[in-house]
Design a protein around this motif. Structure first.
Motif, mmCIF file in Angstrom:
data_model
loop_
_atom_site.group_PDB
_atom_site.id
_atom_site.type_symbol
_atom_site.label_atom_id
_atom_site.label_comp_id
_atom_site.label_asym_id
_atom_site.label_seq_id
_atom_site.Cartn_x
_atom_site.Cartn_y
_atom_site.Cartn_z
ATOM 1 N N ASN A 88 10.930 54.964 36.657
ATOM 2 C CA ASN A 88 10.803 56.088 35.732
ATOM 3 C C ASN A 88 10.074 55.643 34.474
ATOM 4 N N ASN A 109 6.960 65.762 34.030
ATOM 5 C CA ASN A 109 7.101 66.840 33.059
ATOM 6 C C ASN A 109 5.755 67.020 32.355
ATOM 7 N N GLN A 113 4.995 67.853 28.487
ATOM 8 C CA GLN A 113 4.930 66.878 27.399
ATOM 9 C C GLN A 113 3.502 66.472 27.068
ATOM 10 N N ALA A 165 10.311 56.701 30.923
ATOM 11 C CA ALA A 165 11.085 57.467 29.937
ATOM 12 C C ALA A 165 11.542 58.766 30.585
ATOM 13 N N ASP A 166 11.373 59.884 29.894
ATOM 14 C CA ASP A 166 11.743 61.176 30.468
ATOM 15 C C ASP A 166 10.506 61.961 30.881
ATOM 16 N N THR A 211 9.242 60.323 37.040
ATOM 17 C CA THR A 211 10.043 59.479 37.940
ATOM 18 C C THR A 211 9.344 59.411 39.294
#
Length: 321
Positions: free
Chosen positions: A173, A216, A219, A175-176, A179
């Motif tokens: 992964n 995501n 971002q 960070a956010d 993944t």
């Protein structure tokens, strides 16, 4: 179970004894030919194995003299596969008349035992062997008289080779933001548990992998836009190659490929035998815009909408019989 039981052995064996009859013209080597016919109907679809016999002299007492090695049927079952693939690969296709091959034509034959002669008619298979006929033929052209014993027909040399299997996995992964999950596996012919016998183990090579990514994408856009854009992509492939040809199940696939007459024929056989699956998916689940200002919410605001999109594709090529 019949087909798997036969295929797991390497040889078909039987002892034969021949001798002259008292007060009759003595037999000479090769005048009598023993034969063994394997099939279901023994008339239209069968294998036939012939062996010239050497008669034992009167007064013999030892087992080696009574059951000489020259009179022993020791048939590598791989030769039956070789005969069948050669006939199927020819222009005539499935033979309506029996076609014979000498053992020296099929393999590098060298040894003290008599050379076998192997024939095929129709489309016999180990899976349909229900009857076995044994007998003798007169190969001299003259009247002969003799006595023949057949003893201990059996399969020998169980193929007990094991296989292996392995599985690898990866999870990563960033960070956010993203993944990644990946798995890969492979198993080979003969793999199975300790409790399983040779007939119960895997009869195919299998390879597979799966990769799933979640990103995501929102971002990457200015934060003040308040856009949530989750993206997921998955891809996987599975390849299963059987040990035995699905069309002619008593022939190993590699043996049939090796005896194909052309690259086009080889590609056709391989294409109809290999089980291939490819999976792909693209997903946008929960796409929306968050509220970023102090404006009074209204029923028609775009922030009240949530969108999803999913696309899945499966390409599958199964065994064709």
């Amino acid at each position: 179970m019949w087909i798997r039981a036969w295929r797991q052995y390497k040889n078909l064996e039987m002892f034969v004894h021949a001798e002259s009859i008292t007060n009759e013209v003595p037999l000479s080597d090769g005048e009598m030919v023993a034969f063994m016919r394997l099939g279901n109907d023994l008339d239209q679809n069968y294998y036939e194995i012939q062996l010239p016999l050497n008669p034992t002299s009167f007064g013999a007492t030892s087992a080696e003299e009574i059951w000489p090695i020259e009179n022993r049927f020791n048939v590598p079952l791989s030769l039956l596969q070789e005969v069948k693939t050669r006939v199927l690969g020819g222009a005539g296709g499935i033979p309506t008349d029996v076609v014979f091959f000498d053992q020296s034509e099929l393999e590098d034959f060298s040894g003290s035992e008599n050379e076998l002669r192997i024939g095929i008619k129709g489309n016999p298979s180990f899976g349909t062997v229900r009857n076995i006929m044994v007998g003798v033929r007169n190969a001299s052209g003259d009247n002969i008289c003799g006595e023949v014993w057949f003893n201990e027909l059996r399969l020998s040399e169980l193929n007990n080779e094991g296989g292996w299997a392995a599985v690898a996995s990866l999870d990563a992964n960033l960070a956010d933001f993203a993944t990644v999950s990946a798995t890969a596996g492979k198993s080979t012919i003969g793999f199975g548990s300790l409790e399983q016998g040779p007939n119960e183990r895997s009869q195919e090579d299998a390879e597979s992998y799966d990769v799933i990514t979640n990103i995501n994408l929102g971002q990457l856009l200015p934060q003040k836009w308040g856009v949530q854009l989750p993206f997921s992509y998955g891809r996987g492939e599975e390849l299963i190659t059987p040990q035995y040809d699905p069309e002619f199940q008593d022939i190993e696939l590699q043996t049939r490929l090796d005896n194909s007459e052309s690259a086009e024929e080889r590609d056709r056989i391989e294409e109809q035998s290999v089980d291939y699956t490819k999976r792909q998916s693209v997903n946008f689940i929960g796409v929306r815009k968050n509220r970023t200002g102090d404006a009074k919410p209204k029923i028609y605001d775009v922030e009240n909408l949530t969108l999803s999109y999913s696309y899945n594709q499966i390409d599958h090529h199964d065994f064709e019989i």
